[in-house]
Design an enzyme around this catalytic site. Structure first.
Site, PDB file in Angstrom:
ATOM      1  N   ASP A 128       0.874  -1.169   0.000  1.00 13.32           N
ATOM      2  CA  ASP A 128       0.000   0.000   0.000  1.00 13.32           C
ATOM      3  C   ASP A 128       0.915   1.223   0.000  1.00 13.32           C
ATOM      4  O   ASP A 128       2.105   1.121   0.318  1.00 13.32           O
ATOM      5  CB  ASP A 128      -0.872  -0.032   1.263  1.00 13.32           C
ATOM      6  CG  ASP A 128      -1.684   1.235   1.436  1.00 13.32           C
ATOM      7  OD1 ASP A 128      -2.382   1.633   0.487  1.00 13.32           O
ATOM      8  OD2 ASP A 128      -1.616   1.820   2.530  1.00 13.32           O
ATOM      9  N   ASP A 153      -0.085   5.147   1.022  1.00 12.37           N
ATOM     10  CA  ASP A 153      -0.297   6.080   2.130  1.00 12.37           C
ATOM     11  C   ASP A 153      -0.431   5.335   3.451  1.00 12.37           C
ATOM     12  O   ASP A 153      -1.267   4.450   3.598  1.00 12.37           O
ATOM     13  CB  ASP A 153      -1.543   6.927   1.878  1.00 12.37           C
ATOM     14  CG  ASP A 153      -1.429   7.758   0.607  1.00 12.37           C
ATOM     15  OD1 ASP A 153      -0.301   8.049   0.180  1.00 12.37           O
ATOM     16  OD2 ASP A 153      -2.478   8.104   0.032  1.00 12.37           O
TER      17      ASP A 153
END
Length: 186
Positions: free
Chosen positions: A7, A9
């Site tokens: 991922d 953020d």
């Protein structure tokens, strides 16, 4: 191919409830870029799968997103790291697309693009939706206690997380775990 899906953020860079909207706001988490470089040096290919609904919500445009990713690539290169590809969902939640995590669309795209079966490919994120999306195609779920993952520090994970989720302090802790596990036994 040794592949890891991250991922963005809250896993690689700081997260914000107000969204990361510009390259200036894109700030790497301490040690995250070096962790990616360590993966690369150990023969791992790193891919990013990220919801970027700020595009669909009109908070920033594709040129701003490209500038954020350009900054990430430049800073990674400076420490000897590389991200092979970035897969992102630009849609707002109400569009009900198949690529917005927790739906597995981005992961299906990654498997097709790299021609790999994603069973046992590690997926690393800071929310259950990151891990649920990966687990739907057989990925091995790893939670980092950075970004939104900080809320789970010292707590048992709720049932919204896939079974067998492994918890790590941060991306560097995940890399330590993976590289130690990956070493041949003598």
């Amino acid at each position: 191919m040794k592949l890891v899906i991250l991922d963005r953020d809250g896993t690689i860079n700081e997260d914000s409830d107000d969204y990361i909207k510009s390259a200036d706001e894109w700030v790497p988490l301490p040690g995250a870029l070096e962790a990616i470089a360590r993966l690369n040096h150990a023969g791992w290919h790193v891919v990013v799968a990220s919801n970027q609904s700020g595009v669909g919500r009109g908070l920033f445009d594709m040129s701003a997103l490209n500038a954020m990713h350009g900054k990430m690539h430049r800073l990674l290169a400076a420490v000897g790291g590389r991200i092979e590809a970035i897969f992102f969902c630009p849609h707002a939640p109400e569009e009900q697309c198949q690529c917005r995590k927790p739906e597995p669309g981005l992961f299906v795209q990654i498997g097709e693009r790299f021609g790999v079966d994603l069973h046992t490919v590690p997926v690393v994120g800071d929310t259950s939706r990151d891990l649920v999306a990966g687990a739907a195609v057989g990925c091995e779920p790893h939670l980092v206690l950075t970004g939104k993952g900080e809320a789970y520090r010292g707590r048992q994970l709720p049932d919204s997380f896939p079974a067998h989720t492994v918890v790590h302090e941060d991306l560097s802790g995940f890399v330590d775990y993976l590289l130690t596990r990956d070493q041949p036994t003598t």
